[in-house]
Design an enzyme around this catalytic site. Structure first.
Site, mmCIF file in Angstrom:
data_model
loop_
_atom_site.group_PDB
_atom_site.id
_atom_site.type_symbol
_atom_site.label_atom_id
_atom_site.label_comp_id
_atom_site.label_asym_id
_atom_site.label_seq_id
_atom_site.Cartn_x
_atom_site.Cartn_y
_atom_site.Cartn_z
ATOM 1 N N GLY A 46 52.489 14.936 50.130
ATOM 2 C CA GLY A 46 52.140 15.955 49.150
ATOM 3 C C GLY A 46 52.342 15.325 47.795
ATOM 4 O O GLY A 46 51.791 14.259 47.523
ATOM 5 N N GLU A 47 53.172 15.913 46.982
ATOM 6 C CA GLU A 47 53.479 15.339 45.676
ATOM 7 C C GLU A 47 55.003 15.255 45.561
ATOM 8 O O GLU A 47 55.682 16.280 45.587
ATOM 9 C CB GLU A 47 52.884 16.233 44.588
ATOM 10 C CG GLU A 47 52.844 15.593 43.223
ATOM 11 C CD GLU A 47 52.042 14.298 43.195
ATOM 12 O OE1 GLU A 47 50.964 14.238 43.823
ATOM 13 O OE2 GLU A 47 52.513 13.340 42.564
ATOM 14 N N SER A 48 55.509 14.024 45.457
ATOM 15 C CA SER A 48 56.959 13.846 45.519
ATOM 16 C C SER A 48 57.694 14.588 44.405
ATOM 17 O O SER A 48 58.778 15.146 44.626
ATOM 18 C CB SER A 48 57.309 12.358 45.482
ATOM 19 O OG SER A 48 56.718 11.719 44.373
ATOM 20 N N CYS A 78 54.422 9.350 53.273
ATOM 21 C CA CYS A 78 53.827 9.342 51.935
ATOM 22 C C CYS A 78 54.807 9.881 50.883
ATOM 23 O O CYS A 78 55.789 9.209 50.577
ATOM 24 C CB CYS A 78 52.496 10.085 51.976
ATOM 25 S SG CYS A 78 51.347 9.474 50.745
ATOM 26 N N ARG A 107 54.893 4.292 43.438
ATOM 27 C CA ARG A 107 54.019 5.465 43.569
ATOM 28 C C ARG A 107 52.583 5.054 43.298
ATOM 29 O O ARG A 107 52.325 4.282 42.385
ATOM 30 C CB ARG A 107 54.393 6.544 42.559
ATOM 31 C CG ARG A 107 55.606 7.337 42.941
ATOM 32 C CD ARG A 107 55.856 8.413 41.911
ATOM 33 N NE ARG A 107 55.071 9.613 42.168
ATOM 34 C CZ ARG A 107 54.855 10.552 41.251
ATOM 35 N NH1 ARG A 107 55.310 10.404 40.023
ATOM 36 N NH2 ARG A 107 54.160 11.618 41.554
ATOM 37 N N ILE A 134 46.477 8.198 51.252
ATOM 38 C CA ILE A 134 46.028 9.085 50.175
ATOM 39 C C ILE A 134 46.984 8.932 48.990
ATOM 40 O O ILE A 134 48.126 9.365 49.057
ATOM 41 C CB ILE A 134 46.000 10.556 50.653
ATOM 42 C CG1 ILE A 134 45.101 10.698 51.891
ATOM 43 C CG2 ILE A 134 45.525 11.480 49.529
ATOM 44 C CD1 ILE A 134 45.210 12.037 52.576
ATOM 45 N N ARG A 135 46.500 8.298 47.940
ATOM 46 C CA ARG A 135 47.355 7.987 46.774
ATOM 47 C C ARG A 135 48.740 7.540 47.258
ATOM 48 O O ARG A 135 49.789 8.043 46.855
ATOM 49 C CB ARG A 135 47.443 9.199 45.834
ATOM 50 C CG ARG A 135 46.062 9.561 45.274
ATOM 51 C CD ARG A 135 46.097 10.492 44.087
ATOM 52 N NE ARG A 135 46.909 11.664 44.314
ATOM 53 C CZ ARG A 135 48.062 11.903 43.696
ATOM 54 N NH1 ARG A 135 48.539 11.074 42.810
ATOM 55 N NH2 ARG A 135 48.715 12.987 43.960
ATOM 56 N N HIS A 174 49.432 8.710 56.613
ATOM 57 C CA HIS A 174 49.557 10.081 57.115
ATOM 58 C C HIS A 174 49.254 10.145 58.609
ATOM 59 O O HIS A 174 48.126 10.493 58.984
ATOM 60 C CB HIS A 174 48.572 10.991 56.377
ATOM 61 C CG HIS A 174 48.947 11.272 54.967
ATOM 62 N ND1 HIS A 174 49.687 12.359 54.585
ATOM 63 C CD2 HIS A 174 48.699 10.573 53.828
ATOM 64 C CE1 HIS A 174 49.864 12.345 53.279
ATOM 65 N NE2 HIS A 174 49.276 11.267 52.791
ATOM 66 N N GLU A 176 49.862 12.375 60.593
ATOM 67 C CA GLU A 176 49.589 13.753 61.019
ATOM 68 C C GLU A 176 48.131 14.135 60.803
ATOM 69 O O GLU A 176 47.684 15.182 61.250
ATOM 70 C CB GLU A 176 50.512 14.726 60.271
ATOM 71 C CG GLU A 176 50.162 15.002 58.817
ATOM 72 C CD GLU A 176 50.498 13.838 57.864
ATOM 73 O OE1 GLU A 176 50.935 12.772 58.329
ATOM 74 O OE2 GLU A 176 50.288 14.008 56.648
#
Ligand code: GLN
Length: 191
Positions: A46-48, A78, A107, A134-135, A174, A176
């Site tokens: 997600g976004e850390s 991630c 990051r 993803i990023r 990822h 998942e």
């Protein structure tokens, strides 16, 4: 076995379905009390910075640090990997992490243009798996107790993409987001 999924932000449902498909109870963790009876935990992507903020507002920051110190098995994917790392490069000035996994991650380390890609990975003990990035954070250095289970060369590598230090696991990608549950299985087998 009960393996919680930290459910503050990010791709929570995908991890829950993956765990349930493997016959494991996968409670969503949003409050400190929900950490008590877990055998393991997944910290999703997600976004850390957002997840770190929500860990604070939900009162989970310190209780989770305690569980990690007690040896809770954890898989960070991630953003989850970023949160477990010892060192975060290119983080926000106020970015913090649990330092449960002795790695330095950058990051968005795979670059802006190539921020997202899919590739085949060769995972030790598993074989070929699809890696969705993803990023993604790039693992730029590892401590001597860290085992590398897969690495990837994106032109300037190779860099580790799946690592483990005892019961603490981290993936830049990822697992998942594919229909393939073998990485989750590998983590569960280690608990
Ligand atoms: N770049 C994101 C971060 O810094 C991680 C991306 C992801 O989890 N897919 O938190």
């Amino acid at each position: 076995m009960r393996v919680g999924v930290l459910a503050l932000q990010g791709d929570v449902r995908e991890h829950v379905s993956m765990l349930e498909s493997l016959g494991v109870a996968a409670p969503q963790v949003q409050h400190p009390g929900q950490l008590d009876d877990l055998d393991g935990l997944i910290m999703p992507g997600g976004e850390s910075t957002a997840i770190a903020h929500l860990l604070g507002t939900s009162g989970l920051t310190d209780p989770l640090a305690q569980r990690l110190a007690q040896g809770l098995a954890v898989l960070g994917t991630c953003a989850g990997l970023i949160l477990l790392s010892t060192t975060v490069i290119d983080g926000r000035p106020d970015q913090w992490s649990y330092a449960a996994l002795d790695v330095a991650v950058r990051r968005n380390g795979y670059g802006r243009q190539r921020a997202s890609f899919e590739t085949e990975l060769d995972v030790a003990g598993v074989g070929r798996v699809a890696g969705v990035f993803i990023r993604a954070p790039r693992v730029e250095s590892i401590g001597e107790d860290v085992e590398v289970l897969a690495q990837h060369d994106h032109g300037d590598g190779p860099y580790p993409v799946l690592v483990r230090q005892g019961v603490v696991w981290g993936a830049s990608f990822h697992p998942e987001l594919t229909g393939d549950s073998r990485i989750h299985r590998l983590f569960l087998d280690s608990i």
